[in-house]
Design a protein around this motif. Structure first.
Motif, PDB file in Angstrom:
ATOM      1  N   CYS A  48       0.826  -1.204   0.000  1.00  0.00           N
ATOM      2  CA  CYS A  48       0.000   0.000   0.000  1.00  0.00           C
ATOM      3  C   CYS A  48       0.862   1.256   0.000  1.00  0.00           C
ATOM      4  O   CYS A  48       0.459   2.298  -0.525  1.00  0.00           O
ATOM      5  CB  CYS A  48      -0.917   0.020   1.219  1.00  0.00           C
ATOM      6  SG  CYS A  48      -2.150  -1.267   1.193  1.00  0.00           S
ATOM      7  N   LEU A  49       2.037   1.146   0.590  1.00  0.00           N
ATOM      8  CA  LEU A  49       2.933   2.293   0.605  1.00  0.00           C
ATOM      9  C   LEU A  49       3.302   2.700  -0.814  1.00  0.00           C
ATOM     10  O   LEU A  49       3.452   3.873  -1.117  1.00  0.00           O
ATOM     11  CB  LEU A  49       4.214   1.961   1.376  1.00  0.00           C
ATOM     12  CG  LEU A  49       4.090   1.711   2.879  1.00  0.00           C
ATOM     13  CD1 LEU A  49       5.453   1.390   3.457  1.00  0.00           C
ATOM     14  CD2 LEU A  49       3.502   2.914   3.575  1.00  0.00           C
ATOM     15  N   HIS A  50       3.447   1.708  -1.675  1.00  0.00           N
ATOM     16  CA  HIS A  50       3.816   2.000  -3.059  1.00  0.00           C
ATOM     17  C   HIS A  50       2.616   2.470  -3.872  1.00  0.00           C
ATOM     18  O   HIS A  50       2.737   3.330  -4.724  1.00  0.00           O
ATOM     19  CB  HIS A  50       4.398   0.752  -3.735  1.00  0.00           C
ATOM     20  CG  HIS A  50       5.698   0.306  -3.146  1.00  0.00           C
ATOM     21  ND1 HIS A  50       6.821   1.083  -3.148  1.00  0.00           N
ATOM     22  CD2 HIS A  50       6.037  -0.852  -2.533  1.00  0.00           C
ATOM     23  CE1 HIS A  50       7.803   0.422  -2.554  1.00  0.00           C
ATOM     24  NE2 HIS A  50       7.354  -0.756  -2.170  1.00  0.00           N
ATOM     25  N   THR A  51       1.454   1.861  -3.618  1.00  0.00           N
ATOM     26  CA  THR A  51       0.298   2.141  -4.464  1.00  0.00           C
ATOM     27  C   THR A  51      -0.525   3.323  -3.961  1.00  0.00           C
ATOM     28  O   THR A  51      -0.971   4.145  -4.751  1.00  0.00           O
ATOM     29  CB  THR A  51      -0.597   0.894  -4.575  1.00  0.00           C
ATOM     30  OG1 THR A  51      -0.871   0.428  -3.261  1.00  0.00           O
ATOM     31  CG2 THR A  51       0.072  -0.207  -5.375  1.00  0.00           C
ATOM     32  N   HIS A  53       0.210   5.476  -0.941  1.00  0.00           N
ATOM     33  CA  HIS A  53       0.971   6.573  -0.363  1.00  0.00           C
ATOM     34  C   HIS A  53       1.924   7.153  -1.408  1.00  0.00           C
ATOM     35  O   HIS A  53       2.575   6.430  -2.137  1.00  0.00           O
ATOM     36  CB  HIS A  53       1.754   6.023   0.826  1.00  0.00           C
ATOM     37  CG  HIS A  53       2.433   7.082   1.623  1.00  0.00           C
ATOM     38  ND1 HIS A  53       1.753   8.085   2.258  1.00  0.00           N
ATOM     39  CD2 HIS A  53       3.744   7.288   1.896  1.00  0.00           C
ATOM     40  CE1 HIS A  53       2.628   8.850   2.892  1.00  0.00           C
ATOM     41  NE2 HIS A  53       3.838   8.404   2.687  1.00  0.00           N
ATOM     42  N   LYS A  54       1.987   8.484  -1.475  1.00  0.00           N
ATOM     43  CA  LYS A  54       2.863   9.106  -2.471  1.00  0.00           C
ATOM     44  C   LYS A  54       3.817  10.087  -1.803  1.00  0.00           C
ATOM     45  O   LYS A  54       3.523  11.265  -1.666  1.00  0.00           O
ATOM     46  CB  LYS A  54       2.021   9.813  -3.533  1.00  0.00           C
ATOM     47  CG  LYS A  54       1.211   8.831  -4.360  1.00  0.00           C
ATOM     48  CD  LYS A  54       0.368   9.528  -5.392  1.00  0.00           C
ATOM     49  CE  LYS A  54      -0.341   8.506  -6.267  1.00  0.00           C
ATOM     50  NZ  LYS A  54      -1.235   9.143  -7.227  1.00  0.00           N
ATOM     51  N   LYS A  64       2.169  14.794  -6.754  1.00  0.00           N
ATOM     52  CA  LYS A  64       2.787  13.766  -5.914  1.00  0.00           C
ATOM     53  C   LYS A  64       2.951  12.453  -6.651  1.00  0.00           C
ATOM     54  O   LYS A  64       2.125  12.088  -7.494  1.00  0.00           O
ATOM     55  CB  LYS A  64       1.943  13.559  -4.661  1.00  0.00           C
ATOM     56  CG  LYS A  64       2.047  14.720  -3.697  1.00  0.00           C
ATOM     57  CD  LYS A  64       1.146  14.488  -2.514  1.00  0.00           C
ATOM     58  CE  LYS A  64       1.248  15.649  -1.531  1.00  0.00           C
ATOM     59  NZ  LYS A  64       0.291  15.472  -0.439  1.00  0.00           N
ATOM     60  N   SER A  66       4.361   8.134  -6.236  1.00  0.00           N
ATOM     61  CA  SER A  66       4.644   7.037  -5.313  1.00  0.00           C
ATOM     62  C   SER A  66       6.102   6.615  -5.389  1.00  0.00           C
ATOM     63  O   SER A  66       6.624   6.005  -4.473  1.00  0.00           O
ATOM     64  CB  SER A  66       3.738   5.850  -5.627  1.00  0.00           C
ATOM     65  OG  SER A  66       3.855   5.478  -6.980  1.00  0.00           O
ATOM     66  N   ARG A  67       6.751   6.930  -6.494  1.00  0.00           N
ATOM     67  CA  ARG A  67       8.138   6.492  -6.645  1.00  0.00           C
ATOM     68  C   ARG A  67       9.023   7.628  -7.135  1.00  0.00           C
ATOM     69  O   ARG A  67       8.611   8.474  -7.922  1.00  0.00           O
ATOM     70  CB  ARG A  67       8.214   5.331  -7.638  1.00  0.00           C
ATOM     71  CG  ARG A  67       7.757   4.013  -7.022  1.00  0.00           C
ATOM     72  CD  ARG A  67       7.535   2.971  -8.060  1.00  0.00           C
ATOM     73  NE  ARG A  67       8.699   2.789  -8.922  1.00  0.00           N
ATOM     74  CZ  ARG A  67       8.743   1.895  -9.902  1.00  0.00           C
ATOM     75  NH1 ARG A  67       7.723   1.129 -10.125  1.00  0.00           N
ATOM     76  NH2 ARG A  67       9.803   1.781 -10.641  1.00  0.00           N
TER      77      ARG A  67
END
Ligand code: ZN
Ligand code: ZN
Ligand code: ZN
Length: 79
Positions: A48-51, A53-54, A64, A66-67
């Motif tokens: 979820c952090l990757h998908t 959270h940005k 913003k 994610s990566r």
């Protein structure tokens, strides 16, 4: 090439590496950053952090990402 972070195993496909990690090390790997987790639920929560959270923000327009590499591409393309 995809390399296992726990041993010297290498493979050309990320699918095989994922299988290797699950079988040999009994762990679940994040498909994006290859961090290893002992439980699938923890891995899924981490994903979820990757998908969702940005954490990367463009300092010019505020968009913003994610990566970090996506932000880099954005800056190259739009600024
Ligand atoms: Zn391994
Ligand atoms: Zn990850
Ligand atoms: Zn921008």
């Amino acid at each position: 090439i995809n390399k296992c972070s726990e041993c010297s195993y290498t493979t050309s496909t990320s699918n095989e590496l994922q299988l290797h990690i699950r079988r040999v090390h009994n762990k679940h790997a994040c498909l994006i950053c290859w961090r290893l987790f002992g439980q699938k639920a923890n891995r899924d929560r981490h994903l979820c952090l990757h998908t969702g959270h940005k954490p990367y923000k463009c300092d010019i327009c505020g968009e913003k990402f994610s990566r970090g590499d996506k932000l880099k591409i954005h800056k190259k393309r739009f600024h």
